[in-house]
Design an enzyme around this catalytic site. Sequence first.
Site, PDB file in Angstrom:
ATOM      1  N   GLU A 277      -7.310  25.391  19.053  1.00 30.84           N
ATOM      2  CA  GLU A 277      -6.621  26.505  18.402  1.00 30.84           C
ATOM      3  C   GLU A 277      -6.794  26.448  16.884  1.00 30.84           C
ATOM      4  O   GLU A 277      -6.962  27.480  16.229  1.00 30.84           O
ATOM      5  CB  GLU A 277      -5.137  26.494  18.777  1.00 30.84           C
ATOM      6  N   TRP A 280     -10.182  27.860  16.257  1.00 35.73           N
ATOM      7  CA  TRP A 280     -10.267  29.323  16.211  1.00 35.73           C
ATOM      8  C   TRP A 280      -9.906  29.834  14.820  1.00 35.73           C
ATOM      9  O   TRP A 280     -10.487  30.812  14.333  1.00 35.73           O
ATOM     10  CB  TRP A 280      -9.340  29.949  17.251  1.00 35.73           C
ATOM     11  N   TRP A 308     -12.329  57.136  21.093  1.00 39.42           N
ATOM     12  CA  TRP A 308     -10.898  56.860  21.062  1.00 39.42           C
ATOM     13  C   TRP A 308     -10.124  58.134  21.401  1.00 39.42           C
ATOM     14  O   TRP A 308     -10.600  59.254  21.175  1.00 39.42           O
ATOM     15  CB  TRP A 308     -10.473  56.349  19.695  1.00 39.42           C
ATOM     16  N   ASN A 344       1.246  34.348  21.398  1.00 35.66           N
ATOM     17  CA  ASN A 344      -0.179  34.691  21.408  1.00 35.66           C
ATOM     18  C   ASN A 344      -0.618  35.347  22.709  1.00 35.66           C
ATOM     19  O   ASN A 344      -1.420  36.289  22.700  1.00 35.66           O
ATOM     20  CB  ASN A 344      -1.023  33.441  21.146  1.00 35.66           C
ATOM     21  N   TRP A 362      -8.320  49.973  17.364  1.00 36.73           N
ATOM     22  CA  TRP A 362      -7.776  48.647  17.117  1.00 36.73           C
ATOM     23  C   TRP A 362      -7.288  48.495  15.679  1.00 36.73           C
ATOM     24  O   TRP A 362      -6.387  47.697  15.395  1.00 36.73           O
ATOM     25  CB  TRP A 362      -8.813  47.568  17.432  1.00 36.73           C
ATOM     26  N   TRP A 385      -7.974  41.062  16.908  1.00 35.53           N
ATOM     27  CA  TRP A 385      -8.033  42.454  17.340  1.00 35.53           C
ATOM     28  C   TRP A 385      -9.432  42.849  17.796  1.00 35.53           C
ATOM     29  O   TRP A 385      -9.589  43.558  18.797  1.00 35.53           O
ATOM     30  CB  TRP A 385      -7.533  43.370  16.216  1.00 35.53           C
TER      31      TRP A 385
END
Length: 482
Positions: A277, A280, A308, A344, A362, A385
Amino acid sequence: MADASILWFRRDLRLGDNPALAGALAGATHLVPLYIHSPTEDHPWSPGAASRWWLHHSLAALDRRLTGLGSRLILAQGEDSLQVLQKVIAATGARRVHWNRLHEPTSVARDRHIEQALRSSGSECFGTNGNLLFEPGEILTAQKGPYRVFSAYWRRAIAQLPPTPIIPIPSQLPPLPPELTGLDLSTLRLQPRIRWDTGLADAWTPGEEGAWRAARDFLDRRLVQYVEGRDRPDHRGTSRLSPHLHFGEISPRQLLGALLERGIDLDREPAASFLRELGWREFAHHLLAFFPQTPETPLDRRFAAFPWCHDDGTRLHAWQQGRTGIPLVDAGLRELWTTGWMHNRVRMVAASFLTKNLRLPWQLGARWFWDTLVDADLANNTLGWQWVAGCGADAAPFFRIFNPIRQGERFDPSGDYVRRWCPELARLPDTYIHRPWMAPRELLSQADLELGRDYPRPIVDLTTSRAAALAAWSAIKDAGAG
């Protein structure tokens, strides 16, 4: 003033393991701990309301720590950090300016400009790495290019973890130059004018000491269950260190060192998952540095043509307020509004619902998270995102559309998380807590729940909207990717 150094604090609001502080102290008879509030320099990503709340309390905590060591924090504000630094240099005669580097594109450009200007006027400038294990550009492919897949990036990075000697907190700090004054913290107007922050205050303790309390609590009590617990929003299974890391109240090197001090094997679970983590976070900064357009633009260029849905703001507002009629999504958005944080696993579900079931861009979700998260971080927010939307580096395949019912039943099986944040559903049995619209009328009556009055019906059908999202993806997937 001979041998005075300026320590320019930014998002490194700690005294332990602070290489800029260590550099500023070397040979200095006077130290100027300086924070410059200049949010316009971060435009268009100036800190949101939740971040400003955290910053206020973190600066107050840092000032208390400095005062305890014989110094204090000098606060300044202005639209141009260079001008502020030049004024402080003129007032103190400081010869050196030290800072820990930031890696957002606007910050990199600003710091480069400041360094050139200060050096040309005779000042010495020193930038150091105090916020990451690896700065962007340190971990590259065999072709000396950026990684776009996390697993490959982290395999190389984990094999090169830096040594862990941690820079200790000084026992005392040099005095400030005489008669140097700064602003009162209230002048920065970081606190909300309308008091909505009670939930934040109840949930968090900003500052270096708060960071370490959270870290020790996690490492000593919850790390052992991390592999299973980190996906359970109904349990306190995650570290909740993300805002402390973002503001630099604790460093990733300190966390790495704390694991080793406890004799924990970094190559085995659960430490390997926790380190991943942190990885990331490193990867997110790596990507932002090489692809600086991605906070606004999809990395996969096919998504520039993605169809969209048009929205008059009604569906977006329902999502923001946790009134979509989908319990796990609504619980997450309400947790976010109240505490400035969202689990998360639920972030992924909520983001998937916005971008795929509602088929809204997004960027709208990223902006909402930016304003409401206490851990709002441009690199992490962008990566997260774009990953869920399917348009970023190492993105989830587009057909991976999170089903909020199944996600709730798997990771909140007793409905405790939903019941906490959606109390109007509290009396529903577990069988229907994640799908109240499917409950028989008599059960709704027994739960004293009327859909459409007490809790909304779903604003979109999950099955139909999933099919529409996949059809939209089919319309662009054969174009050339970025």
